[in-house]
Design a protein around this motif. Structure first.
Motif, PDB file in Angstrom:
ATOM      1  N   MET A 190       0.852  -1.193   0.040  1.00 12.23           N
ATOM      2  CA  MET A 190      -0.071  -0.149   0.075  1.00 12.23           C
ATOM      3  C   MET A 190       0.804   1.183  -0.117  1.00 12.23           C
ATOM      4  O   MET A 190       0.739   2.143  -0.614  1.00 12.23           O
ATOM      5  N   VAL A 258      -0.838   8.458   4.135  1.00  7.59           N
ATOM      6  CA  VAL A 258      -1.320   9.353   2.947  1.00  7.59           C
ATOM      7  C   VAL A 258      -0.597  10.796   2.863  1.00  7.59           C
ATOM      8  O   VAL A 258      -0.157  11.274   1.774  1.00  7.59           O
ATOM      9  N   ILE A 278      -1.277   3.023  -2.782  1.00  7.28           N
ATOM     10  CA  ILE A 278      -2.025   4.332  -2.478  1.00  7.28           C
ATOM     11  C   ILE A 278      -1.683   5.619  -3.656  1.00  7.28           C
ATOM     12  O   ILE A 278      -2.702   6.384  -3.696  1.00  7.28           O
ATOM     13  N   VAL A 295     -10.477   7.751   0.170  1.00  7.43           N
ATOM     14  CA  VAL A 295      -8.954   7.408   0.214  1.00  7.43           C
ATOM     15  C   VAL A 295      -8.608   6.686   1.575  1.00  7.43           C
ATOM     16  O   VAL A 295      -8.303   5.595   1.399  1.00  7.43           O
ATOM     17  N   ILE A 299      -8.049   2.472   2.589  1.00 10.20           N
ATOM     18  CA  ILE A 299      -6.989   1.882   3.481  1.00 10.20           C
ATOM     19  C   ILE A 299      -7.618   1.113   4.651  1.00 10.20           C
ATOM     20  O   ILE A 299      -7.140   0.096   4.860  1.00 10.20           O
TER      21      ILE A 299
END
Ligand code: HEM
Length: 506
Positions: A190, A258, A278, A295, A299
Protein backbone atom coordinates in the motif's frame (compact mmCIF):
# COMPACT_ATOMS: atom_id res chain seq x y z
CA UNK A 1 -59.96 -0.35 46.28
CA UNK A 2 -58.77 -3.98 46.19
CA UNK A 3 -61.71 -4.88 43.96
CA UNK A 4 -60.90 -1.96 41.64
CA UNK A 5 -57.26 -3.01 41.44
CA UNK A 6 -58.28 -6.62 40.77
CA UNK A 7 -60.58 -5.60 37.88
CA UNK A 8 -57.96 -3.25 36.42
CA UNK A 9 -55.32 -5.96 36.58
CA UNK A 10 -57.65 -8.39 34.81
CA UNK A 11 -58.41 -5.88 32.06
CA UNK A 12 -54.71 -5.23 31.62
CA UNK A 13 -53.93 -8.96 31.41
CA UNK A 14 -56.71 -9.59 28.87
CA UNK A 15 -55.57 -6.62 26.74
CA UNK A 16 -51.94 -7.81 26.85
CA UNK A 17 -52.98 -11.37 25.91
CA UNK A 18 -55.01 -10.12 22.94
CA UNK A 19 -52.10 -7.91 21.83
CA UNK A 20 -49.74 -10.87 22.19
CA UNK A 21 -51.92 -13.16 20.05
CA UNK A 22 -52.32 -10.44 17.39
CA UNK A 23 -48.60 -9.83 17.35
CA UNK A 24 -47.87 -13.54 16.94
CA UNK A 25 -50.33 -13.74 14.03
CA UNK A 26 -48.71 -10.65 12.54
CA UNK A 27 -45.18 -12.04 12.96
CA UNK A 28 -46.07 -15.55 11.85
CA UNK A 29 -45.50 -16.80 8.38
CA UNK A 30 -48.41 -15.20 6.56
CA UNK A 31 -46.26 -13.66 3.84
CA UNK A 32 -44.46 -16.78 2.61
CA UNK A 33 -41.15 -15.86 4.20
CA UNK A 34 -38.73 -18.79 4.75
CA UNK A 35 -39.45 -21.13 7.66
CA UNK A 36 -37.95 -20.58 11.07
CA UNK A 37 -38.78 -20.65 14.75
CA UNK A 38 -41.87 -18.70 15.77
CA UNK A 39 -40.85 -15.18 16.74
CA UNK A 40 -42.25 -13.36 19.74
CA UNK A 41 -43.16 -9.68 19.69
CA UNK A 42 -40.39 -7.11 20.11
CA UNK A 43 -37.58 -9.68 20.52
CA UNK A 44 -38.36 -11.92 17.55
CA UNK A 45 -36.21 -15.07 17.96
CA UNK A 46 -33.37 -13.27 19.67
CA UNK A 47 -34.01 -14.71 23.14
CA UNK A 48 -34.33 -18.23 21.70
CA UNK A 49 -31.19 -18.24 19.56
CA UNK A 50 -28.93 -15.93 21.56
CA UNK A 51 -25.97 -13.89 20.36
CA UNK A 52 -23.55 -16.56 19.21
CA UNK A 53 -24.92 -17.35 15.76
CA UNK A 54 -21.75 -18.96 14.46
CA UNK A 55 -21.45 -21.26 11.43
CA UNK A 56 -21.99 -24.46 13.48
CA UNK A 57 -25.07 -23.15 15.27
CA UNK A 58 -26.52 -21.99 11.95
CA UNK A 59 -25.75 -25.36 10.31
CA UNK A 60 -27.69 -27.18 13.03
CA UNK A 61 -30.60 -24.74 12.65
CA UNK A 62 -30.54 -25.47 8.90
CA UNK A 63 -30.96 -29.17 9.66
CA UNK A 64 -34.07 -28.30 11.61
CA UNK A 65 -35.62 -25.56 9.44
CA UNK A 66 -34.21 -26.21 5.97
CA UNK A 67 -31.63 -24.90 3.55
CA UNK A 68 -33.11 -21.43 3.66
CA UNK A 69 -34.52 -20.24 6.96
CA UNK A 70 -35.33 -16.98 8.61
CA UNK A 71 -34.68 -15.64 12.08
CA UNK A 72 -36.17 -12.42 13.37
CA UNK A 73 -33.68 -10.58 15.50
CA UNK A 74 -35.85 -7.91 17.05
CA UNK A 75 -37.34 -6.14 14.04
CA UNK A 76 -34.57 -7.29 11.66
CA UNK A 77 -34.70 -10.24 9.27
CA UNK A 78 -31.80 -12.65 9.07
CA UNK A 79 -31.95 -15.16 6.22
CA UNK A 80 -29.50 -18.07 6.21
CA UNK A 81 -28.68 -20.08 3.10
CA UNK A 82 -27.06 -23.51 3.50
CA UNK A 83 -27.29 -25.22 0.15
CA UNK A 84 -25.36 -25.12 -3.10
CA UNK A 85 -28.23 -24.19 -5.42
CA UNK A 86 -29.46 -21.38 -3.18
CA UNK A 87 -25.90 -20.07 -2.78
CA UNK A 88 -25.72 -19.96 -6.58
CA UNK A 89 -28.91 -17.90 -6.59
CA UNK A 90 -27.72 -15.38 -3.99
CA UNK A 91 -24.18 -14.94 -5.29
CA UNK A 92 -24.54 -15.50 -9.01
CA UNK A 93 -27.99 -15.78 -10.65
CA UNK A 94 -29.46 -13.00 -8.50
CA UNK A 95 -26.09 -11.48 -7.62
CA UNK A 96 -27.28 -7.92 -8.29
CA UNK A 97 -30.46 -8.32 -6.21
CA UNK A 98 -28.48 -9.72 -3.24
CA UNK A 99 -25.33 -7.70 -3.91
CA UNK A 100 -25.70 -5.06 -1.19
CA UNK A 101 -24.39 -5.18 2.36
CA UNK A 102 -26.42 -4.62 5.51
CA UNK A 103 -25.08 -2.06 7.94
CA UNK A 104 -26.17 -1.28 11.45
CA UNK A 105 -25.75 1.79 13.62
CA UNK A 106 -22.17 0.82 14.48
CA UNK A 107 -21.14 0.02 10.89
CA UNK A 108 -22.73 3.32 9.82
CA UNK A 109 -20.26 5.04 12.14
CA UNK A 110 -17.24 2.98 11.09
CA UNK A 111 -17.91 3.59 7.37
CA UNK A 112 -19.43 7.10 7.61
CA UNK A 113 -22.61 5.65 6.09
CA UNK A 114 -20.92 3.60 3.38
CA UNK A 115 -18.07 5.86 2.20
CA UNK A 116 -15.99 2.70 1.93
CA UNK A 117 -16.18 -0.23 -0.48
CA UNK A 118 -16.63 -3.42 1.59
CA UNK A 119 -19.77 -2.31 3.45
CA UNK A 120 -21.43 -0.12 0.88
CA UNK A 121 -24.56 -1.02 -1.06
CA UNK A 122 -24.37 -2.41 -4.59
CA UNK A 123 -24.37 0.58 -6.93
CA UNK A 124 -22.30 3.29 -8.60
CA UNK A 125 -20.15 4.17 -5.58
CA UNK A 126 -19.23 0.52 -4.98
CA UNK A 127 -18.45 -0.03 -8.67
CA UNK A 128 -16.15 3.01 -8.82
CA UNK A 129 -14.32 2.15 -5.58
CA UNK A 130 -13.79 -1.46 -6.64
CA UNK A 131 -12.50 -0.38 -10.07
CA UNK A 132 -10.06 2.12 -8.52
CA UNK A 133 -8.74 -0.49 -6.08
CA UNK A 134 -8.34 -3.24 -8.67
CA UNK A 135 -5.37 -2.03 -10.73
CA UNK A 136 -3.01 -1.28 -7.82
CA UNK A 137 -4.05 -4.20 -5.60
CA UNK A 138 -5.81 -7.10 -7.30
CA UNK A 139 -4.15 -8.01 -10.60
CA UNK A 140 -1.60 -10.58 -11.73
CA UNK A 141 0.72 -7.68 -12.40
CA UNK A 142 0.59 -6.84 -8.69
CA UNK A 143 1.53 -10.43 -7.89
CA UNK A 144 4.41 -10.21 -10.34
CA UNK A 145 5.64 -6.88 -8.92
CA UNK A 146 5.44 -7.81 -5.26
CA UNK A 147 6.17 -11.53 -4.99
CA UNK A 148 9.88 -10.83 -4.46
CA UNK A 149 8.98 -8.53 -1.56
CA UNK A 150 6.61 -11.18 -0.09
CA UNK A 151 9.48 -13.62 -0.15
CA UNK A 152 11.79 -11.12 1.58
CA UNK A 153 9.30 -10.75 4.42
CA UNK A 154 8.89 -14.54 4.70
CA UNK A 155 12.68 -14.95 4.75
CA UNK A 156 12.92 -12.55 7.69
CA UNK A 157 10.56 -14.79 9.69
CA UNK A 158 12.61 -17.85 8.72
CA UNK A 159 15.83 -16.08 9.72
CA UNK A 160 14.47 -15.13 13.16
CA UNK A 161 13.18 -18.64 13.76
CA UNK A 162 16.54 -20.14 12.83
CA UNK A 163 18.51 -17.71 15.00
CA UNK A 164 16.72 -18.63 18.18
CA UNK A 165 17.59 -22.09 19.45
CA UNK A 166 14.68 -22.03 21.92
CA UNK A 167 12.36 -22.37 18.90
CA UNK A 168 13.52 -25.96 18.50
CA UNK A 169 12.09 -27.18 21.77
CA UNK A 170 9.91 -24.60 23.48
CA UNK A 171 8.62 -23.11 20.25
CA UNK A 172 6.82 -19.79 19.96
CA UNK A 173 3.35 -18.37 19.54
CA UNK A 174 3.31 -18.35 15.76
CA UNK A 175 0.61 -15.68 15.42
CA UNK A 176 2.95 -12.89 16.55
CA UNK A 177 5.69 -13.04 13.90
CA UNK A 178 3.15 -13.92 11.20
CA UNK A 179 1.05 -10.90 12.06
CA UNK A 180 4.06 -8.57 11.71
CA UNK A 181 4.90 -10.29 8.42
CA UNK A 182 1.35 -9.81 7.04
CA UNK A 183 1.24 -6.17 8.14
CA UNK A 184 4.55 -5.57 6.41
CA UNK A 185 3.44 -7.34 3.23
CA UNK A 186 0.28 -5.23 3.03
CA UNK A 187 1.84 -1.93 4.18
CA UNK A 188 4.69 -2.28 1.69
CA UNK A 189 2.15 -2.93 -1.09
CA UNK A 190 0.00 0.00 0.00
CA UNK A 191 2.54 2.59 1.16
CA UNK A 192 6.03 1.33 0.38
CA UNK A 193 6.59 1.44 4.13
CA UNK A 194 7.21 -1.16 6.80
CA UNK A 195 7.46 -1.71 10.55
CA UNK A 196 10.86 -2.47 12.05
CA UNK A 197 9.71 -4.93 14.68
CA UNK A 198 6.85 -5.89 16.96
CA UNK A 199 8.06 -3.09 19.26
CA UNK A 200 7.85 -0.38 16.60
CA UNK A 201 5.53 2.25 18.19
CA UNK A 202 3.72 2.73 14.88
CA UNK A 203 3.06 -1.02 14.68
CA UNK A 204 1.77 -1.10 18.23
CA UNK A 205 -0.57 1.77 17.35
CA UNK A 206 -1.76 0.26 14.04
CA UNK A 207 -2.55 -3.12 15.62
CA UNK A 208 -4.26 -1.49 18.60
CA UNK A 209 -6.50 0.66 16.39
CA UNK A 210 -7.39 -2.25 14.10
CA UNK A 211 -8.16 -4.72 16.84
CA UNK A 212 -10.22 -2.18 18.77
CA UNK A 213 -12.19 -1.45 15.58
CA UNK A 214 -12.84 -5.18 15.18
CA UNK A 215 -13.82 -5.62 18.79
CA UNK A 216 -16.29 -2.74 18.79
CA UNK A 217 -17.82 -3.60 15.41
CA UNK A 218 -18.22 -7.33 16.01
CA UNK A 219 -19.36 -7.27 19.61
CA UNK A 220 -22.83 -8.46 20.58
CA UNK A 221 -22.83 -5.77 23.31
CA UNK A 222 -24.82 -3.39 21.12
CA UNK A 223 -27.39 -5.92 19.83
CA UNK A 224 -30.15 -4.60 22.08
CA UNK A 225 -30.04 -1.14 20.48
CA UNK A 226 -29.63 -2.61 17.01
CA UNK A 227 -32.53 -5.09 17.23
CA UNK A 228 -35.00 -3.05 19.25
CA UNK A 229 -35.49 0.45 17.83
CA UNK A 230 -36.78 2.14 20.98
CA UNK A 231 -33.59 1.11 22.83
CA UNK A 232 -31.32 2.82 20.29
CA UNK A 233 -30.95 6.01 22.37
CA UNK A 234 -29.20 3.93 25.04
CA UNK A 235 -26.39 3.22 22.58
CA UNK A 236 -25.22 6.84 22.61
CA UNK A 237 -22.19 6.12 24.81
CA UNK A 238 -21.17 3.11 22.70
CA UNK A 239 -21.56 5.03 19.44
CA UNK A 240 -19.49 7.92 20.78
CA UNK A 241 -16.70 5.47 21.57
CA UNK A 242 -16.97 4.16 17.99
CA UNK A 243 -16.85 7.70 16.56
CA UNK A 244 -13.76 8.57 18.58
CA UNK A 245 -11.99 5.43 17.47
CA UNK A 246 -12.99 5.98 13.83
CA UNK A 247 -11.61 9.51 13.87
CA UNK A 248 -8.43 8.45 15.61
CA UNK A 249 -7.89 5.60 13.17
CA UNK A 250 -8.51 7.60 10.00
CA UNK A 251 -6.21 10.37 11.33
CA UNK A 252 -3.54 7.72 11.97
CA UNK A 253 -3.72 6.52 8.35
CA UNK A 254 -3.79 10.08 7.05
CA UNK A 255 -0.92 11.56 9.05
CA UNK A 256 1.44 8.61 8.95
CA UNK A 257 0.85 7.39 5.42
CA UNK A 258 -1.36 9.39 3.05
CA UNK A 259 0.14 12.82 3.81
CA UNK A 260 3.64 11.39 3.45
CA UNK A 261 2.83 9.87 0.08
CA UNK A 262 1.22 13.13 -1.08
CA UNK A 263 4.44 15.00 -0.24
CA UNK A 264 6.58 12.46 -2.08
CA UNK A 265 4.26 12.67 -5.09
CA UNK A 266 4.35 16.48 -5.08
CA UNK A 267 8.13 16.52 -4.79
CA UNK A 268 8.39 14.23 -7.80
CA UNK A 269 6.05 16.44 -9.85
CA UNK A 270 4.78 15.32 -13.24
CA UNK A 271 7.51 12.78 -13.69
CA UNK A 272 6.30 10.91 -10.72
CA UNK A 273 5.81 7.25 -11.35
CA UNK A 274 3.38 5.66 -8.92
CA UNK A 275 5.33 3.33 -6.71
CA UNK A 276 2.71 1.87 -4.40
CA UNK A 277 -1.03 1.24 -4.34
CA UNK A 278 -1.99 4.39 -2.49
CA UNK A 279 -0.31 6.58 -5.14
CA UNK A 280 -2.78 5.24 -7.73
CA UNK A 281 -5.62 5.87 -5.35
CA UNK A 282 -4.45 9.42 -4.53
CA UNK A 283 -4.22 10.04 -8.29
CA UNK A 284 -7.84 8.94 -8.69
CA UNK A 285 -8.79 11.38 -5.94
CA UNK A 286 -6.76 14.22 -7.55
CA UNK A 287 -8.67 13.55 -10.79
CA UNK A 288 -11.89 14.06 -8.83
CA UNK A 289 -13.12 10.46 -9.07
CA UNK A 290 -13.30 9.93 -5.31
CA UNK A 291 -13.03 12.09 -2.18
CA UNK A 292 -10.19 12.37 0.33
CA UNK A 293 -12.39 10.51 2.79
CA UNK A 294 -12.85 7.66 0.30
CA UNK A 295 -9.05 7.35 0.08
CA UNK A 296 -8.87 6.81 3.83
CA UNK A 297 -11.71 4.30 3.72
CA UNK A 298 -9.91 2.25 1.07
CA UNK A 299 -7.01 1.98 3.51
CA UNK A 300 -9.40 1.13 6.33
CA UNK A 301 -10.97 -1.63 4.21
CA UNK A 302 -7.63 -3.22 3.32
CA UNK A 303 -6.67 -3.18 7.01
CA UNK A 304 -9.92 -4.97 7.85
CA UNK A 305 -10.19 -7.36 4.91
CA UNK A 306 -6.66 -8.39 3.99
CA UNK A 307 -4.54 -8.92 7.07
CA UNK A 308 -6.48 -11.01 9.58
CA UNK A 309 -8.05 -13.28 6.94
CA UNK A 310 -4.74 -14.27 5.38
CA UNK A 311 -3.06 -14.45 8.79
CA UNK A 312 -5.68 -16.87 10.09
CA UNK A 313 -5.27 -19.13 7.08
CA UNK A 314 -1.51 -19.14 7.64
CA UNK A 315 -1.96 -20.04 11.28
CA UNK A 316 -4.43 -22.84 10.48
CA UNK A 317 -2.18 -24.20 7.74
CA UNK A 318 0.82 -24.23 10.11
CA UNK A 319 -1.13 -26.03 12.83
CA UNK A 320 -2.57 -28.63 10.47
CA UNK A 321 0.93 -29.28 9.13
CA UNK A 322 2.28 -29.76 12.65
CA UNK A 323 -0.48 -32.24 13.39
CA UNK A 324 0.08 -34.03 10.04
CA UNK A 325 3.87 -34.47 9.62
CA UNK A 326 3.43 -36.76 6.61
CA UNK A 327 1.77 -33.87 4.77
CA UNK A 328 4.85 -31.72 5.47
CA UNK A 329 7.07 -34.43 4.01
CA UNK A 330 4.90 -34.88 0.93
CA UNK A 331 5.11 -31.15 0.15
CA UNK A 332 8.92 -31.25 0.55
CA UNK A 333 9.14 -34.26 -1.74
CA UNK A 334 6.96 -32.64 -4.38
CA UNK A 335 8.95 -29.41 -4.36
CA UNK A 336 12.31 -31.15 -4.62
CA UNK A 337 11.11 -33.55 -7.34
CA UNK A 338 9.40 -30.93 -9.49
CA UNK A 339 11.50 -27.83 -8.95
CA UNK A 340 14.88 -29.39 -8.11
CA UNK A 341 16.91 -26.44 -6.82
CA UNK A 342 14.48 -23.75 -7.95
CA UNK A 343 12.37 -21.88 -5.42
CA UNK A 344 8.60 -21.70 -5.26
CA UNK A 345 7.16 -18.58 -6.94
CA UNK A 346 3.64 -17.61 -7.99
CA UNK A 347 4.45 -18.64 -11.56
CA UNK A 348 5.43 -22.23 -10.74
CA UNK A 349 2.77 -22.95 -8.12
CA UNK A 350 0.61 -24.62 -10.77
CA UNK A 351 3.31 -27.28 -11.12
CA UNK A 352 2.80 -28.26 -7.47
CA UNK A 353 -0.63 -29.92 -7.21
CA UNK A 354 -0.04 -31.37 -3.75
CA UNK A 355 0.94 -27.98 -2.31
CA UNK A 356 -2.17 -26.48 -3.89
CA UNK A 357 -4.25 -29.29 -2.41
CA UNK A 358 -2.93 -28.34 1.04
CA UNK A 359 -3.98 -24.72 0.51
CA UNK A 360 -7.46 -25.82 -0.64
CA UNK A 361 -7.89 -28.26 2.25
CA UNK A 362 -6.94 -25.53 4.75
CA UNK A 363 -9.44 -23.14 3.19
CA UNK A 364 -12.13 -25.84 3.22
CA UNK A 365 -11.79 -27.22 6.74
CA UNK A 366 -10.69 -23.95 8.36
CA UNK A 367 -12.50 -21.47 6.20
CA UNK A 368 -11.47 -18.03 7.52
CA UNK A 369 -14.77 -16.21 6.74
CA UNK A 370 -17.32 -19.00 7.29
CA UNK A 371 -20.48 -16.98 6.59
CA UNK A 372 -18.99 -14.61 3.96
CA UNK A 373 -19.43 -10.90 4.55
CA UNK A 374 -23.21 -10.52 4.95
CA UNK A 375 -25.21 -9.78 1.79
CA UNK A 376 -28.43 -7.78 1.58
CA UNK A 377 -31.33 -7.32 -0.85
CA UNK A 378 -32.37 -3.69 -1.20
CA UNK A 379 -35.82 -4.70 -2.49
CA UNK A 380 -38.13 -7.59 -1.71
CA UNK A 381 -36.81 -10.69 -3.50
CA UNK A 382 -37.61 -14.34 -4.17
CA UNK A 383 -35.41 -17.21 -3.08
CA UNK A 384 -36.18 -20.93 -3.19
CA UNK A 385 -39.89 -20.13 -3.66
CA UNK A 386 -39.96 -17.87 -0.58
CA UNK A 387 -40.30 -14.13 -0.26
CA UNK A 388 -37.28 -12.40 1.24
CA UNK A 389 -38.36 -9.11 2.83
CA UNK A 390 -36.41 -6.10 1.63
CA UNK A 391 -33.23 -5.23 3.51
CA UNK A 392 -32.79 -8.71 4.97
CA UNK A 393 -29.33 -9.68 6.11
CA UNK A 394 -28.47 -12.74 4.02
CA UNK A 395 -25.77 -15.12 5.22
CA UNK A 396 -24.40 -17.93 3.06
CA UNK A 397 -23.01 -20.65 5.31
CA UNK A 398 -20.01 -21.52 3.15
CA UNK A 399 -18.46 -23.48 6.01
CA UNK A 400 -21.39 -25.90 5.84
CA UNK A 401 -21.17 -26.07 2.03
CA UNK A 402 -17.56 -27.20 2.46
CA UNK A 403 -18.12 -29.46 5.47
CA UNK A 404 -21.46 -31.16 4.92
CA UNK A 405 -20.99 -34.96 5.09
CA UNK A 406 -23.68 -35.37 2.43
CA UNK A 407 -21.33 -33.74 -0.10
CA UNK A 408 -17.83 -34.53 1.17
CA UNK A 409 -16.13 -37.76 2.22
CA UNK A 410 -15.22 -37.54 5.93
CA UNK A 411 -15.26 -33.74 5.89
CA UNK A 412 -13.90 -33.41 9.43
CA UNK A 413 -10.57 -34.97 8.36
CA UNK A 414 -7.67 -32.80 7.16
CA UNK A 415 -6.83 -34.79 4.04
CA UNK A 416 -5.33 -32.76 1.15
CA UNK A 417 -5.22 -35.97 -0.91
CA UNK A 418 -8.96 -35.61 -1.49
CA UNK A 419 -8.11 -32.89 -4.03
CA UNK A 420 -5.95 -35.32 -5.99
CA UNK A 421 -8.49 -38.12 -5.72
CA UNK A 422 -12.29 -37.83 -5.53
CA UNK A 423 -12.17 -33.99 -5.64
CA UNK A 424 -9.51 -33.65 -8.32
CA UNK A 425 -11.65 -31.29 -10.40
CA UNK A 426 -12.62 -29.00 -7.49
CA UNK A 427 -10.97 -25.58 -7.70
CA UNK A 428 -11.07 -22.47 -5.51
CA UNK A 429 -12.23 -19.62 -7.75
CA UNK A 430 -14.62 -16.69 -7.58
CA UNK A 431 -16.09 -16.81 -11.05
CA UNK A 432 -16.48 -18.91 -14.15
CA UNK A 433 -17.09 -22.58 -13.57
CA UNK A 434 -17.45 -22.55 -9.79
CA UNK A 435 -18.10 -25.53 -7.56
CA UNK A 436 -20.31 -23.86 -4.96
CA UNK A 437 -19.33 -26.44 -2.33
CA UNK A 438 -15.94 -24.73 -1.96
CA UNK A 439 -16.18 -20.96 -2.06
CA UNK A 440 -13.97 -19.51 0.71
CA UNK A 441 -13.71 -16.19 -1.20
CA UNK A 442 -17.38 -16.01 -2.21
CA UNK A 443 -18.46 -15.84 -5.85
CA UNK A 444 -19.42 -13.10 -8.27
CA UNK A 445 -19.82 -9.35 -7.83
CA UNK A 446 -19.05 -9.09 -4.11
CA UNK A 447 -16.52 -11.92 -4.03
CA UNK A 448 -13.07 -11.31 -2.58
CA UNK A 449 -10.86 -9.45 -5.05
CA UNK A 450 -7.92 -10.29 -2.78
CA UNK A 451 -7.97 -13.95 -3.93
CA UNK A 452 -5.45 -12.93 -6.61
CA UNK A 453 -2.83 -12.17 -3.96
CA UNK A 454 -4.00 -14.37 -1.08
CA UNK A 455 -3.67 -17.71 -2.91
CA UNK A 456 -0.04 -17.25 -4.05
CA UNK A 457 0.93 -15.77 -0.66
CA UNK A 458 -0.48 -18.85 1.08
CA UNK A 459 1.23 -21.26 -1.33
CA UNK A 460 4.60 -19.51 -1.02
CA UNK A 461 4.29 -19.27 2.75
CA UNK A 462 3.60 -22.99 3.25
CA UNK A 463 6.42 -23.90 0.89
CA UNK A 464 8.79 -21.57 2.73
CA UNK A 465 8.03 -23.13 6.12
CA UNK A 466 8.21 -26.80 5.15
CA UNK A 467 11.39 -26.42 3.10
CA UNK A 468 13.16 -24.73 6.02
CA UNK A 469 11.74 -26.51 9.04
CA UNK A 470 10.26 -29.61 10.44
CA UNK A 471 7.38 -28.17 12.43
CA UNK A 472 6.38 -29.93 15.62
CA UNK A 473 4.31 -29.46 18.75
CA UNK A 474 6.45 -27.99 21.55
CA UNK A 475 8.29 -30.42 23.85
CA UNK A 476 6.00 -32.69 25.80
CA UNK A 477 2.98 -32.25 23.54
CA UNK A 478 1.56 -34.78 21.11
CA UNK A 479 -0.62 -32.50 19.02
CA UNK A 480 -1.61 -28.86 18.84
CA UNK A 481 -5.05 -27.96 20.12
CA UNK A 482 -7.27 -27.12 17.14
CA UNK A 483 -10.28 -25.96 19.07
CA UNK A 484 -11.89 -23.22 16.98
CA UNK A 485 -13.66 -20.01 17.78
CA UNK A 486 -16.15 -18.48 15.40
CA UNK A 487 -17.10 -14.84 15.34
CA UNK A 488 -19.62 -13.13 13.05
CA UNK A 489 -16.95 -12.73 10.34
CA UNK A 490 -14.25 -15.16 11.23
CA UNK A 491 -13.12 -18.63 12.21
CA UNK A 492 -9.90 -18.78 14.15
CA UNK A 493 -7.90 -20.92 16.55
CA UNK A 494 -9.24 -20.44 20.05
CA UNK A 495 -5.85 -20.75 21.75
CA UNK A 496 -2.98 -19.09 19.88
CA UNK A 497 -0.74 -21.99 18.88
CA UNK A 498 2.81 -22.57 20.01
CA UNK A 499 4.89 -24.35 17.38
CA UNK A 500 8.45 -25.70 17.55
CA UNK A 501 10.68 -25.21 14.49
CA UNK A 502 13.50 -27.66 13.81
CA UNK A 503 15.63 -26.33 10.93
CA UNK A 504 16.31 -28.77 8.12
CA UNK A 505 18.97 -28.49 5.47
CA UNK A 506 17.82 -28.77 1.87
C1 HEM B 1 -14.35 -9.71 0.61
C2 HEM B 1 -12.38 -13.92 2.05
C3 HEM B 1 -7.94 -12.01 1.68
C4 HEM B 1 -9.89 -7.85 0.16
C5 HEM B 1 -14.19 -11.01 1.03
C6 HEM B 1 -15.26 -11.94 1.25
C7 HEM B 1 -14.70 -13.11 1.67
C8 HEM B 1 -13.28 -12.94 1.69
C9 HEM B 1 -15.44 -14.38 2.03
C10 HEM B 1 -16.75 -11.64 1.10
C11 HEM B 1 -17.33 -12.30 -0.13
C12 HEM B 1 -18.84 -12.13 -0.19
O1 HEM B 1 -19.40 -11.41 0.62
O2 HEM B 1 -19.48 -12.73 -1.06
C13 HEM B 1 -11.01 -13.75 2.10
C14 HEM B 1 -10.07 -14.79 2.48
C15 HEM B 1 -8.82 -14.25 2.40
C16 HEM B 1 -8.98 -12.87 1.94
C17 HEM B 1 -10.47 -16.19 2.88
C18 HEM B 1 -7.48 -14.85 2.68
C19 HEM B 1 -7.25 -16.12 2.89
C20 HEM B 1 -8.08 -10.74 1.18
C21 HEM B 1 -6.99 -9.88 0.81
C22 HEM B 1 -7.53 -8.70 0.39
C23 HEM B 1 -8.98 -8.83 0.48
C24 HEM B 1 -5.50 -10.27 0.89
C25 HEM B 1 -6.85 -7.46 -0.10
C26 HEM B 1 -5.63 -7.41 -0.58
C27 HEM B 1 -11.27 -8.00 0.18
C28 HEM B 1 -12.21 -6.93 -0.15
C29 HEM B 1 -13.50 -7.47 -0.03
C30 HEM B 1 -13.32 -8.84 0.38
C31 HEM B 1 -11.85 -5.50 -0.54
C32 HEM B 1 -14.84 -6.77 -0.26
C33 HEM B 1 -15.38 -7.02 -1.66
C34 HEM B 1 -16.69 -6.32 -1.94
O3 HEM B 1 -17.47 -6.09 -1.02
O4 HEM B 1 -16.95 -6.00 -3.10
N1 HEM B 1 -12.99 -11.65 1.29
N2 HEM B 1 -10.32 -12.63 1.78
N3 HEM B 1 -9.27 -10.08 0.96
N4 HEM B 1 -11.97 -9.13 0.49
FE1 HEM B 1 -11.14 -10.90 1.04
Amino acid sequence: LTKFLFISLNILLITLSIAFVFAIILFSNSSNTPPGPLPIPIFGNWLQVGNDLNHRVLASLAQKYGSVFRLKLGYKNLVVVSDVELARQVLHAQGAEFGSRPRNVVFDVFTSNGQDMVFTIYGEHWRKMRRIMTQPLFTNNVVHTYSGMWEEEMDLVVRDLKNNSKMRSEGLVIRKPLQLMMYNIMYRMMFDSKFESQDDPLYIEATRLNSERMRLAQSSEYNYGDFIPFLKPFLRGYLNKCKELRNERLAFFNINYVEKRRKIMEANGDEHKTSCAIDHIINAQLKGEISEENVLYIIENINVAAIQTTLRSMEWATVELVNHPTVQQKIRDEISTVLKEMKVTPSNLHELPYLQAVVKETLRLRIPVPLLVPHMNLKEAKLGGYTIPKESKVLVNVWWLGNNPAWWENPEEFRPERFLQEESSTEVTVGGNVDFRLIPFGVGRRSCPGIVVAMPILGMFIAKLVTNFEMKPPNGMEKIDVQEKGGPFSLYIANPSTVAFEPISV
